[in-house]
Design a protein around this motif. Structure first.
Motif, short mmCIF file in Angstrom:
data_model
loop_
_atom_site.label_atom_id
_atom_site.label_comp_id
_atom_site.label_asym_id
_atom_site.label_seq_id
_atom_site.Cartn_x
_atom_site.Cartn_y
_atom_site.Cartn_z
N ASP A 69 29.47 19.73 8.61
CA ASP A 69 30.16 18.44 8.57
C ASP A 69 31.65 18.70 8.39
O ASP A 69 32.07 19.73 7.83
CB ASP A 69 29.62 17.61 7.41
N LEU A 70 32.46 17.76 8.86
CA LEU A 70 33.91 17.93 8.75
C LEU A 70 34.43 17.47 7.39
O LEU A 70 35.31 18.09 6.81
CB LEU A 70 34.59 17.13 9.87
N HIS A 71 33.87 16.38 6.86
CA HIS A 71 34.38 15.80 5.62
C HIS A 71 33.47 16.14 4.45
O HIS A 71 32.38 15.59 4.30
CB HIS A 71 34.50 14.28 5.78
N MET A 72 33.93 17.05 3.60
CA MET A 72 33.21 17.45 2.40
C MET A 72 34.23 17.57 1.27
O MET A 72 35.41 17.89 1.50
CB MET A 72 32.46 18.76 2.62
N PRO A 73 33.82 17.33 0.01
CA PRO A 73 34.79 17.20 -1.09
C PRO A 73 35.54 18.48 -1.48
O PRO A 73 36.74 18.44 -1.70
CB PRO A 73 33.92 16.70 -2.25
N LEU A 74 34.86 19.60 -1.56
CA LEU A 74 35.52 20.81 -2.05
C LEU A 74 36.11 21.64 -0.91
O LEU A 74 37.29 21.99 -0.94
CB LEU A 74 34.52 21.66 -2.86
N ILE A 75 35.29 21.96 0.06
CA ILE A 75 35.74 22.73 1.23
C ILE A 75 35.37 21.93 2.47
O ILE A 75 34.18 21.67 2.70
CB ILE A 75 35.08 24.12 1.28
N THR A 88 31.52 15.23 13.46
CA THR A 88 32.65 14.33 13.25
C THR A 88 32.18 12.88 13.29
O THR A 88 31.08 12.57 13.76
CB THR A 88 33.72 14.51 14.36
N GLY A 89 33.04 12.01 12.78
CA GLY A 89 32.78 10.59 12.87
C GLY A 89 33.22 10.05 14.22
O GLY A 89 33.99 10.69 14.94
N ASN A 90 32.75 8.90 14.56
CA ASN A 90 33.08 8.27 15.84
C ASN A 90 34.58 7.99 15.93
O ASN A 90 35.18 7.41 15.03
CB ASN A 90 32.29 6.97 15.99
N GLY A 91 35.20 8.45 17.03
CA GLY A 91 36.60 8.15 17.27
C GLY A 91 37.59 9.11 16.64
O GLY A 91 38.80 8.89 16.71
N GLU A 92 37.15 10.17 16.01
CA GLU A 92 38.07 11.13 15.37
C GLU A 92 38.61 12.13 16.41
O GLU A 92 38.35 13.33 16.35
CB GLU A 92 37.36 11.88 14.24
N VAL A 93 39.40 11.62 17.34
CA VAL A 93 39.88 12.45 18.44
C VAL A 93 40.75 13.60 17.94
O VAL A 93 40.60 14.74 18.37
CB VAL A 93 40.64 11.59 19.47
N GLU A 94 41.68 13.30 17.05
CA GLU A 94 42.60 14.34 16.55
C GLU A 94 41.83 15.45 15.85
O GLU A 94 42.14 16.63 16.01
CB GLU A 94 43.63 13.72 15.60
N ASN A 95 40.84 15.08 15.07
CA ASN A 95 40.05 16.10 14.37
C ASN A 95 39.23 16.94 15.34
O ASN A 95 39.05 18.15 15.15
CB ASN A 95 39.11 15.43 13.35
N VAL A 96 38.72 16.29 16.38
CA VAL A 96 37.96 17.03 17.40
C VAL A 96 38.84 18.07 18.06
O VAL A 96 38.47 19.25 18.19
CB VAL A 96 37.38 16.06 18.45
N LEU A 97 40.03 17.66 18.48
CA LEU A 97 40.95 18.59 19.13
C LEU A 97 41.36 19.72 18.19
O LEU A 97 41.44 20.89 18.59
CB LEU A 97 42.19 17.84 19.62
N ASP A 107 31.61 23.58 19.53
CA ASP A 107 31.33 22.24 20.04
C ASP A 107 31.50 21.26 18.90
O ASP A 107 31.66 21.66 17.73
CB ASP A 107 29.88 22.19 20.58
N PHE A 108 31.49 19.99 19.20
CA PHE A 108 31.51 18.96 18.16
C PHE A 108 30.44 17.93 18.49
O PHE A 108 30.12 17.68 19.66
CB PHE A 108 32.88 18.29 18.06
N LEU A 109 29.85 17.37 17.45
CA LEU A 109 28.81 16.34 17.61
C LEU A 109 29.21 15.13 16.77
O LEU A 109 29.70 15.28 15.65
CB LEU A 109 27.45 16.87 17.14
N GLU A 110 29.00 13.95 17.32
CA GLU A 110 29.32 12.72 16.60
C GLU A 110 28.10 12.21 15.84
O GLU A 110 26.97 12.25 16.34
CB GLU A 110 29.80 11.64 17.57
N LYS A 111 28.33 11.76 14.64
CA LYS A 111 27.27 11.08 13.88
C LYS A 111 27.22 9.61 14.27
O LYS A 111 28.29 9.01 14.50
CB LYS A 111 27.55 11.20 12.39
N PRO A 112 26.06 9.01 14.36
CA PRO A 112 24.72 9.61 14.19
C PRO A 112 24.37 10.54 15.35
O PRO A 112 24.75 10.30 16.49
CB PRO A 112 23.80 8.40 14.14
N LEU A 113 23.63 11.60 15.01
CA LEU A 113 23.35 12.65 15.99
C LEU A 113 22.28 12.24 16.99
O LEU A 113 21.31 11.55 16.65
CB LEU A 113 22.88 13.92 15.28
N SER A 114 22.45 12.71 18.20
CA SER A 114 21.41 12.61 19.22
C SER A 114 20.61 13.90 19.16
O SER A 114 21.16 15.00 19.29
CB SER A 114 22.03 12.45 20.60
#
Length: 456
Positions: free
Chosen positions: A53-59, A81-90, A99-106
Motif C-alpha cells: 500500500d502507498l499510505h501507511m503511518p510509519l513507513i 494507490t487510491g483512485n485518481g492519485e496520478v502524481e503518486n502513480v508517476l 506496476d500500480f493497482l487502484e483500490k478497490p482491487l480487481s
C-alpha cells in the motif's frame, strides 16, 4: 520457481480479504501489517514479488519501494494507490515500481499483474545467471576457435599437456600466447595447482632475481623479511615466461640451473630448494636469432625449446574473427553493464577483411571500444547504428520486444557460439555450459538450433 507474494498494508481487514481472494490460486501468500517485518524477511536473490500500500503511518509505500531496491533492485514491487492519485502513480513508476493497482482491487487484474511480475523476476534471475556464465567463460584465458589450424593446435596442446616437457611458444605479439599456455596448464595434471604468467621484459633487472627466486631477510636494503619467488610460489603448477628473450644473462644462468637440476637458490641464501614447476616460454622475436647474435644462451635455448609450438596469426584464420569478436562483445557488455549487441554481417565482413596487425589483442580492444563508444577503429571506419546491429537488452525495458524475447536471443547466441567452439558436439557443449543434456536439447528445439550445422 516459487510463486510467492508478500502483501504489505496497515489495514488488516484488507490483508484478510487478500488471503480470501488468493486462496484458490497457485500463489503462496504472506501478509504483513508492519513494513519493517516484511523488509526483515527478504534478501538479495529472493524470487518473489511485493504488493504494498502507498499510505501507511510509519513507513509509506515509497520508503518500502526504496528499501526493497537497495536490497535487490530486481525484486518487482506493485504499489496500491487510491483512485485518481496520478502524481503518486508517476512518482512510484519513476522510483522503480513494476506496476500500480487502484483500490478497490480487481482480482483478475491483480492476478494478471502478479503473473507478469513473477515472469519478469524469473527472467531477470535467469538473465543474471547467463551473465555470470558469460563472465565466467569470457576471461582472457579461454581458448576460443573454429579455424581448422586452431582446432588442430588445440588437439596438439591436449596431447603435450600430458607431459612435463618444456614448451616454447612462437607467435606474433597479441596472438594469444598466454591464453595458449593457460590452456596447456588447464589440460594437464597440474590444473589444480597455480598458473603464473611473468613478463620478463616488464621486471627491472635488479629485481628479477628476487622476483623469480625469492630472497631472505636482510639480503639487500629493504628486504625486511623472507619472501618466496614466483618459482617457489608456483610449486606443482605451471610458470609462463613471456618475452624470455629479454631475460638478462645472469638470470639465464639461474634458469638453466633450475631446468637441469630442478632447484632454486634464494637471494642471500646458500640453501637449495627443490621446486616442481613446468616452464612454458615465449619470445616476441625468433629466439634462435637472439642466440645467433649472442643475446641468449644457446644451451638454455635448447632446454626451453623441447616442444616448439607455432601459433597462427589472426589474419591466417579469418573464420575465427566473428566468433572471437562476438565473444569479446559479450564479455565487455557484461563488464560495463551495457546492452548486448548482435553485430550485422556487414560489420563482420569488414572485420574479416582487416589484416589485424595486433592480432587477437587488437580485436579484443576493438570490441571493447565498440561496446563503449559504438565505434570500431579509425582503420575500419564503421559506426554502430540501429540498421547495422540488433540490441538485446538484458533487463526489462519498455522497448518493442519483450524481455523474454531479448533473453531468448541472448541465450540463443550463447548456445550457438558454444556449439561452434565445440564443433557441434552436444556432449562438450553441455559440459562447457554446465547444463543437463535434456535442457540443452529443449533449448535447441525452442530456438531451432541443429547441432549438425556446427560440425566440421
Amino acid at each position: 520457481m516459487s510463486k510467492e507474494i508478500y502483501f504489505v498494508d496497515d489495514d488488516k481487514n484488507f490483508l484478510h480479504a487478500m488471503k480470501l481472494i488468493m486462496r484458490k490460486t497457485t500463489f503462496k501468500i504472506k501478509t504483513f501489517s508492519e513494513p519493517l517485518e516484511m523488509l526483515a524477511e527478504i534478501q538479495a536473490g529472493w524470487q518473489g514479488i511485493i504488493v504494498t500500500d502507498l499510505h501507511m503511518p510509519l513507513i509509506d509505500g515509497f520508503e518500502v519501494l526504496d528499501r526493497v531496491k537497495k536490497i535487490d533492485e530486481g525484486i518487482p514491487v506493485i504499489v496500491l494507490t487510491g483512485n485518481g492519485e496520478v502524481e503518486n502513480v508517476l512518482k512510484a513508476l519513476r522510483s522503480g515500481a513494476y506496476d500500480f493497482l487502484e483500490k478497490p482491487l480487481s482480482k483478475e487484474y491483480l492476478i494478471s499483474s502478479a503473473n507478469r511480475a513473477l515472469e519478469k523476476r524469473q527472467l531477470s534471475i535467469e538473465n543474471k545467471t547467463l551473465r555470470l556464465q558469460i563472465k565466467k567463460k569470457s576471461g582472457a584465458k579461454e581458448f576460443i576457435a573454429q579455424a581448422s589450424s586452431m582446432l588442430r593446435l588445440k588437439d596438439t596442446l591436449k596431447t603435450i599437456a600430458l607431459s612435463d616437457a618444456n614448451i616454447m611458444l612462437i607467435g606474433e605479439t597479441g596472438a594469444g600466447k598466454e591464453v595458449i599456455s593457460n590452456y596447456i596448464h588447464d589440460s594437464s595434471a597440474r590444473k589444480d595447482n597455480k598458473f603464473t604468467a611473468i613478463n620478463c621484459g616488464a621486471i627491472p633487472e635488479n629485481l628479477m632475481d628476487s622476483e623469480l627466486f625469492g630472497h631472505e631477510a636482510g639480503a639487500f636494503t629493504g628486504a625486511v623479511s623472507s619472501r618466496k619467488g614466483k618459482f617457489e610460489e608456483c610449486h606443482g603448477g605451471t610458470l609462463f615466461l613471456d618475452e624470455v628473450n629479454s631475460m638478462p644473462m645472469s638470470m639465464q644462468v639461474k634458469l638453466l640451473r633450475f631446468l637441469e637440476e630442478r632447484v632454486i637458490e634464494k637471494v642471500g641464501s646458500n640453501k637449495l630448494i627443490s621446486v616442481d614447476v613446468r616452464v612454458i616460454a615465449a619470445s616476441q622475436v625468433p629466439l634462435k636469432q637472439v642466440v645467433d647474435k649472442g643475446g641468449f644462451r644457446e644451451d638454455l635455448y635448447y632446454r626451453l625449446n623441447v616442444i616448439p609450438i607455432k601459433i597462427p596469426s589472426l589474419k591466417d584464420r579469418p573464420e575465427d574473427i566473428p566468433l572471437l569478436f562476438k565473444h569479446f562483445l559479450f564479455q565487455f557488455c557484461t563488464q560495463y553493464q551495457r546492452e548486448l549487441i548482435d553485430v550485422s554481417q556487414d560489420i563482420l565482413n569488414k572485420l574479416i577483411a582487416y589484416d589485424w596487425p595486433g592480432n587477437v589483442r587488437e580485436l579484443r580492444n576493438t570490441a571493447e571500444r565498440y561496446v563503449i563508444t559504438g565505434m570500431l577503429s579509425e582503420d575500419l571506419q564503421v559506426e554502430q547504428n540501429n540498421t547495422d546491429s540488433t540490441y538485446i537488452s538484458s533487463f526489462s525495458s519498455p522497448e518493442t520486444s519483450s524481455i523474454a524475447d531479448k533473453v531468448g536471443l541472448y541465450e540463443k547466441h550463447l548456445i550457438e557460439n558454444e556449439l561452434t567452439a565445440q564443433g557441434g558436439s552436444v556432449v562438450n557443449t553441455c559440459a562447457s555450459l554446465d547444463v543437463p543434456r535434456k535442457t540443452l536439447y529443449d533449448k535447441m528445439k525452442k530456438y531451432d538450433i541443429k547441432p549438425a550445422d556446427f560440425k566440421k
